[in-house]
Design a protein around this motif. Structure first.
Motif, PDB file in Angstrom:
ATOM      1  N   GLY A 107       0.779  -1.229   0.000  1.00 19.33           N
ATOM      2  CA  GLY A 107       0.000   0.000   0.000  1.00 19.33           C
ATOM      3  C   GLY A 107       0.805   1.271   0.000  1.00 19.33           C
ATOM      4  O   GLY A 107       0.258   2.358  -0.222  1.00 19.33           O
ATOM      5  N   PHE A 108       2.123   1.175   0.219  1.00 22.06           N
ATOM      6  CA  PHE A 108       2.931   2.378   0.388  1.00 22.06           C
ATOM      7  C   PHE A 108       3.012   3.225  -0.881  1.00 22.06           C
ATOM      8  O   PHE A 108       2.950   4.459  -0.826  1.00 22.06           O
ATOM      9  CB  PHE A 108       4.341   1.992   0.842  1.00 22.06           C
ATOM     10  N   ALA A 109       3.152   2.580  -2.034  1.00 20.91           N
ATOM     11  CA  ALA A 109       3.366   3.324  -3.280  1.00 20.91           C
ATOM     12  C   ALA A 109       2.077   3.722  -3.982  1.00 20.91           C
ATOM     13  O   ALA A 109       2.125   4.430  -4.997  1.00 20.91           O
ATOM     14  CB  ALA A 109       4.231   2.492  -4.234  1.00 20.91           C
ATOM     15  N   LEU A 110       0.929   3.296  -3.481  1.00 25.02           N
ATOM     16  CA  LEU A 110      -0.327   3.562  -4.176  1.00 25.02           C
ATOM     17  C   LEU A 110      -0.621   5.056  -4.358  1.00 25.02           C
ATOM     18  O   LEU A 110      -1.047   5.473  -5.443  1.00 25.02           O
ATOM     19  CB  LEU A 110      -1.493   2.881  -3.442  1.00 25.02           C
ATOM     20  N   PRO A 111      -0.432   5.912  -3.335  1.00 23.00           N
ATOM     21  CA  PRO A 111      -0.684   7.344  -3.544  1.00 23.00           C
ATOM     22  C   PRO A 111       0.198   7.957  -4.627  1.00 23.00           C
ATOM     23  O   PRO A 111      -0.233   8.876  -5.340  1.00 23.00           O
ATOM     24  CB  PRO A 111      -0.393   7.966  -2.166  1.00 23.00           C
ATOM     25  N   HIS A 112       1.437   7.473  -4.773  1.00 21.12           N
ATOM     26  CA  HIS A 112       2.332   8.020  -5.796  1.00 21.12           C
ATOM     27  C   HIS A 112       1.789   7.749  -7.196  1.00 21.12           C
ATOM     28  O   HIS A 112       1.950   8.566  -8.105  1.00 21.12           O
ATOM     29  CB  HIS A 112       3.727   7.397  -5.671  1.00 21.12           C
ATOM     30  N   VAL A 113       1.153   6.595  -7.368  1.00 22.30           N
ATOM     31  CA  VAL A 113       0.657   6.211  -8.689  1.00 22.30           C
ATOM     32  C   VAL A 113      -0.693   6.860  -8.990  1.00 22.30           C
ATOM     33  O   VAL A 113      -0.940   7.326 -10.110  1.00 22.30           O
ATOM     34  CB  VAL A 113       0.542   4.672  -8.787  1.00 22.30           C
ATOM     35  N   TYR A 114      -1.565   6.907  -7.993  1.00 26.30           N
ATOM     36  CA  TYR A 114      -2.967   7.271  -8.251  1.00 26.30           C
ATOM     37  C   TYR A 114      -3.376   8.658  -7.766  1.00 26.30           C
ATOM     38  O   TYR A 114      -4.502   9.076  -8.027  1.00 26.30           O
ATOM     39  CB  TYR A 114      -3.897   6.236  -7.600  1.00 26.30           C
ATOM     40  N   LEU A 115      -2.515   9.379  -7.064  1.00 30.61           N
ATOM     41  CA  LEU A 115      -2.922  10.683  -6.534  1.00 30.61           C
ATOM     42  C   LEU A 115      -3.278  11.665  -7.647  1.00 30.61           C
ATOM     43  O   LEU A 115      -4.309  12.345  -7.595  1.00 30.61           O
ATOM     44  CB  LEU A 115      -1.824  11.261  -5.634  1.00 30.61           C
ATOM     45  N   VAL A 116      -2.411  11.770  -8.652  1.00 32.69           N
ATOM     46  CA  VAL A 116      -2.672  12.707  -9.757  1.00 32.69           C
ATOM     47  C   VAL A 116      -3.919  12.304 -10.552  1.00 32.69           C
ATOM     48  O   VAL A 116      -4.790  13.156 -10.808  1.00 32.69           O
ATOM     49  CB  VAL A 116      -1.435  12.818 -10.670  1.00 32.69           C
ATOM     50  N   PRO A 117      -4.070  11.031 -10.962  1.00 33.74           N
ATOM     51  CA  PRO A 117      -5.326  10.650 -11.643  1.00 33.74           C
ATOM     52  C   PRO A 117      -6.570  10.885 -10.784  1.00 33.74           C
ATOM     53  O   PRO A 117      -7.618  11.283 -11.307  1.00 33.74           O
ATOM     54  CB  PRO A 117      -5.133   9.146 -11.921  1.00 33.74           C
ATOM     55  N   TYR A 118      -6.450  10.665  -9.477  1.00 39.95           N
ATOM     56  CA  TYR A 118      -7.578  10.893  -8.571  1.00 39.95           C
ATOM     57  C   TYR A 118      -7.966  12.365  -8.547  1.00 39.95           C
ATOM     58  O   TYR A 118      -9.154  12.714  -8.602  1.00 39.95           O
ATOM     59  CB  TYR A 118      -7.213  10.416  -7.174  1.00 39.95           C
ATOM     60  N   ALA A 119      -6.956  13.244  -8.474  1.00 41.27           N
ATOM     61  CA  ALA A 119      -7.234  14.684  -8.441  1.00 41.27           C
ATOM     62  C   ALA A 119      -7.873  15.145  -9.761  1.00 41.27           C
ATOM     63  O   ALA A 119      -8.852  15.909  -9.761  1.00 41.27           O
ATOM     64  CB  ALA A 119      -5.949  15.450  -8.169  1.00 41.27           C
ATOM     65  N   HIS A 169      -9.531  13.335 -11.881  1.00 39.31           N
ATOM     66  CA  HIS A 169     -10.862  12.717 -11.963  1.00 39.31           C
ATOM     67  C   HIS A 169     -11.902  13.530 -11.190  1.00 39.31           C
ATOM     68  O   HIS A 169     -13.090  13.544 -11.542  1.00 39.31           O
ATOM     69  CB  HIS A 169     -10.792  11.295 -11.413  1.00 39.31           C
ATOM     70  N   ASN A 170     -11.434  14.243 -10.153  1.00 39.10           N
ATOM     71  CA  ASN A 170     -12.354  15.024  -9.323  1.00 39.10           C
ATOM     72  C   ASN A 170     -12.327  16.513  -9.656  1.00 39.10           C
ATOM     73  O   ASN A 170     -12.723  17.347  -8.835  1.00 39.10           O
ATOM     74  CB  ASN A 170     -12.020  14.820  -7.847  1.00 39.10           C
ATOM     75  N   GLY A 171     -11.844  16.856 -10.854  1.00 40.48           N
ATOM     76  CA  GLY A 171     -11.972  18.220 -11.347  1.00 40.48           C
ATOM     77  C   GLY A 171     -10.809  19.143 -11.061  1.00 40.48           C
ATOM     78  O   GLY A 171     -10.891  20.335 -11.383  1.00 40.48           O
ATOM     79  N   VAL A 172      -9.725  18.667 -10.487  1.00 40.66           N
ATOM     80  CA  VAL A 172      -8.549  19.508 -10.250  1.00 40.66           C
ATOM     81  C   VAL A 172      -7.791  19.688 -11.569  1.00 40.66           C
ATOM     82  O   VAL A 172      -7.638  18.734 -12.348  1.00 40.66           O
ATOM     83  CB  VAL A 172      -7.627  18.872  -9.191  1.00 40.66           C
ATOM     84  N   GLU A 200      -4.886  19.957 -14.314  1.00 43.23           N
ATOM     85  CA  GLU A 200      -3.737  19.075 -14.461  1.00 43.23           C
ATOM     86  C   GLU A 200      -2.464  19.680 -13.871  1.00 43.23           C
ATOM     87  O   GLU A 200      -1.660  18.984 -13.251  1.00 43.23           O
ATOM     88  CB  GLU A 200      -3.520  18.736 -15.941  1.00 43.23           C
ATOM     89  N   ARG A 201      -2.273  20.983 -14.050  1.00 47.12           N
ATOM     90  CA  ARG A 201      -1.070  21.625 -13.499  1.00 47.12           C
ATOM     91  C   ARG A 201      -1.081  21.581 -11.975  1.00 47.12           C
ATOM     92  O   ARG A 201      -0.054  21.346 -11.342  1.00 47.12           O
ATOM     93  CB  ARG A 201      -0.976  23.079 -13.993  1.00 47.12           C
ATOM     94  N   LYS A 202      -2.247  21.838 -11.392  1.00 44.54           N
ATOM     95  CA  LYS A 202      -2.347  21.779  -9.932  1.00 44.54           C
ATOM     96  C   LYS A 202      -2.175  20.346  -9.434  1.00 44.54           C
ATOM     97  O   LYS A 202      -1.568  20.112  -8.380  1.00 44.54           O
ATOM     98  CB  LYS A 202      -3.696  22.333  -9.475  1.00 44.54           C
ATOM     99  N   ALA A 203      -2.705  19.387 -10.180  1.00 40.88           N
ATOM    100  CA  ALA A 203      -2.558  17.982  -9.784  1.00 40.88           C
ATOM    101  C   ALA A 203      -1.088  17.570  -9.776  1.00 40.88           C
ATOM    102  O   ALA A 203      -0.632  16.854  -8.873  1.00 40.88           O
ATOM    103  CB  ALA A 203      -3.359  17.095 -10.727  1.00 40.88           C
ATOM    104  N   ALA A 204      -0.323  18.016 -10.777  1.00 35.87           N
ATOM    105  CA  ALA A 204       1.110  17.703 -10.821  1.00 35.87           C
ATOM    106  C   ALA A 204       1.855  18.361  -9.661  1.00 35.87           C
ATOM    107  O   ALA A 204       2.856  17.826  -9.162  1.00 35.87           O
ATOM    108  CB  ALA A 204       1.696  18.164 -12.150  1.00 35.87           C
ATOM    109  N   SER A 225      -7.220  22.292  -1.840  1.00 40.87           N
ATOM    110  CA  SER A 225      -6.641  22.711  -0.555  1.00 40.87           C
ATOM    111  C   SER A 225      -6.548  21.529   0.409  1.00 40.87           C
ATOM    112  O   SER A 225      -5.575  21.409   1.163  1.00 40.87           O
ATOM    113  CB  SER A 225      -7.484  23.828   0.065  1.00 40.87           C
ATOM    114  N   VAL A 226      -7.526  20.637   0.371  1.00 43.71           N
ATOM    115  CA  VAL A 226      -7.497  19.454   1.234  1.00 43.71           C
ATOM    116  C   VAL A 226      -6.398  18.500   0.777  1.00 43.71           C
ATOM    117  O   VAL A 226      -5.691  17.902   1.602  1.00 43.71           O
ATOM    118  CB  VAL A 226      -8.871  18.748   1.226  1.00 43.71           C
ATOM    119  N   LEU A 227      -6.241  18.362  -0.522  1.00 39.16           N
ATOM    120  CA  LEU A 227      -5.188  17.485  -1.045  1.00 39.16           C
ATOM    121  C   LEU A 227      -3.794  18.028  -0.716  1.00 39.16           C
ATOM    122  O   LEU A 227      -2.858  17.247  -0.505  1.00 39.16           O
ATOM    123  CB  LEU A 227      -5.346  17.331  -2.562  1.00 39.16           C
ATOM    124  N   ILE A 228      -3.649  19.344  -0.678  1.00 36.57           N
ATOM    125  CA  ILE A 228      -2.366  19.931  -0.268  1.00 36.57           C
ATOM    126  C   ILE A 228      -2.073  19.559   1.189  1.00 36.57           C
ATOM    127  O   ILE A 228      -0.942  19.174   1.541  1.00 36.57           O
ATOM    128  CB  ILE A 228      -2.393  21.473  -0.424  1.00 36.57           C
TER     129      ILE A 228
END
Length: 490
Positions: A277-289, A291-294, A296-300, A355-358
């Motif tokens: 489970g450790f590496a999952l946020p690294h792979v899916y955080l940007v696609p998740y953001a 997907h929820n309307g963030v 692309e530049r902010k997601a990166a 802001s919550v993701l930050i």
């Protein structure tokens, strides 16, 4: 230095000064090019899905293979370093990394990316990183701890800069041209390797640990020869092959330590489970953001925030864990950091606002700093240093296995449910359960050892915080860099 790496003109340089600092600078850049690179792949996740019409699970195999090979290729790298030397292996790694990414820009299917960017680039990054860390042990003696700490900042710098560069190039040129440019950038690993020229001590002697050692089991072979057995006898040849095979496994994969040392056994199982489970946020955080309307530049930018916090927090965590108050108790700090990683994932479940993701990235980065700074310190606590290299081999291979399968299995779950929240639920489950397992198991083991020490009052100076169940007989430990050393970082 290893055989096959002769000292050329001007290679006789004193340690801890002069050219050693150039080598350290090259090591900083090298770690940014290797360990700092894989987290930026998540930025291309959505584009690769659309390009190849691939599912989340299929796409996630690409970064998973890269990270798994980067972590699990240590034993192979060690064999190459012993045979050809650090400089050659670093430059070979830079060449493979660049070739892999250049080839990736011409891929026609997602499966081709598994081979090019996943396997070839991952293996090249492994070679460059492992050999680059090893060479620091030869160039630094007095300042070795400082050198390794400074070199590790390259990981955080890469973690910060790669995502920003990735998003800019992706917007301007598309992912194929971006991968082509990345190939050229990664070729700079060859330049770093060229700087790491062979070192010869002022006395002209080789480092102590680089001297050839007597192979275990050679005495048995000599005994058979002394009894009149022909060296060409088929039975003796088969026995010799089996002995050499066993010696190789014993040297690079310490199964005997895993079976005998309870502390190493608990820690290895816990970290292997944690890596699911450790590496999952690294792979899916940007696609998740995204997907929820963030944007692309902010997601990166989220990945860069994690790296930026790491630059400042990781050295502090390393200094804190080195305090004598935590001697023998680092495993509990490590478990606490893993637990915080797991709990922080629930922030993403609550809200996907930028802001919550930050806030999530800040907390996750602090916890990750603790995990990264303590992983190998704890391993040194639970195994004797003369077997550390062997113990590390099995440790990295097992953790790379779960790194490989964690993201694709979670991607398959997301494909079925169409809900990215399961990424963070899954990550939290593995991290929290691993933290509780390691913390409670070591607590029970410590109590067991205290009871055992109380029953053996006749022993002199019993170790209060000894995790392993190894013999307490004193052994001489060389302070020279290990002849075969491979290190990974998280």
């Amino acid at each position: 230095m290893p055989q096959g790496e002769a000292a050329g003109r001007g290679t006789a340089k004193p340690q801890d000064q002069g050219w050693a600092w150039m080598v350290l600078l090259a090591a900083v850049v090298l770690q940014g090019l290797t360990l700092g690179f894989p987290p930026c792949i998540g930025i291309f996740f959505t584009d690769l899905q659309h390009e190849f019409q691939a599912s989340n699970s299929e796409t996630s195999w690409f970064p998973s293979i890269m990270v798994a090979v980067l972590h699990g290729g240590g034993p192979l790298c060690s064999i190459l370093v012993k045979r050809f030397g650090c400089r050659f292996v670093v430059m070979l790694g830079g060449l493979l990394s660049g070739l892999g990414m250049v080839s990736s820009s011409f891929c026609k299917s997602i499966s081709q990316l598994y081979l090019t960017a996943g396997l070839i680039t991952g293996l090249g990054s492994c070679f460059s990183f492992q050999a680059g860390v090893t060479v620091l042990g030869y160039y630094f003696v007095r300042w070795r701890t400082l050198a390794n700490a400074v070199a590790s900042t390259g990981v955080s710098l890469g973690f910060t800069l790669w995502p920003l560069l990735s998003q800019y190039l992706l917007d301007e040129m598309g992912w194929r041209n971006t991968f082509l440019i990345f190939g050229g950038i990664l070729l700079n690993g060859c330049v770093c390797g060229a700087i790491m020229r062979p070192i010869q001590l002022a006395s002209g002697a080789l480092p102590q640990s680089a001297k050839p050692e007597e192979e275990p089991g050679s005495r048995a072979e000599e005994a058979q020869l002394s009894n009149g057995a022909s060296p060409h006898h088929p039975t003796l040849q088969q026995h010799t092959k089996r002995t050499k095979c066993f010696q190789m496994l014993q040297k690079y994969l310490a199964f005997d330590i895993f079976c005998q040392n309870k502390g190493y056994q608990i820690y290895t199982i816990g970290v292997t489970w944690m890596m699911m489970g450790f590496a999952l946020p690294h792979v899916y955080l940007v696609p998740y953001a995204i997907h929820n309307g963030v944007e692309e530049r902010k997601a990166a930018l989220l990945i860069s925030v994690i790296g930026l916090i790491n630059i400042f927090i990781r050295p502090f965590t390393g200094l804190l864990s080195g305090h004598r108050v935590f001697t023998g108790r680092r495993i509990y700090l490590f478990s606490l950091a893993v637990l915080l990683c797991g709990l922080s994932n629930f922030i993403c479940v609550i809200s996907a606002e930028f802001s919550v993701l930050i806030l999530y990235c800040v907390i996750l980065s602090i916890a990750m700093s603790g995990v990264g700074a303590l992983t190998f310190q704890v391993l040194m606590d639970v195994v004797e240093m003369d077997r550390f290299s062997s113990a590390l081999g099995l440790f990295t291979i097992l953790e790379s296995t779960t790194l490989l399968i964690g993201a694709p299995l979670t991607g398959f779950l997301v494909d079925i449910t169409s809900d990215f929240h399961y990424v963070f639920y899954t990550s939290s489950f593995f991290l929290i359960s691993a933290a509780l397992f390691m913390g409670l198991s070591f607590c029970a083991l410590e109590k067991k050892n205290k009871l055992r020490e109380a029953s053996k009052a006749h022993l002199d100076n019993p170790s209060r915080y000894q995790y392993s169940e190894m013999s307490t007989e004193p052994k001489a430990v060389s302070q020279s860099p290990p002849a075969v050393e491979y290190i990974t970082s998280i």
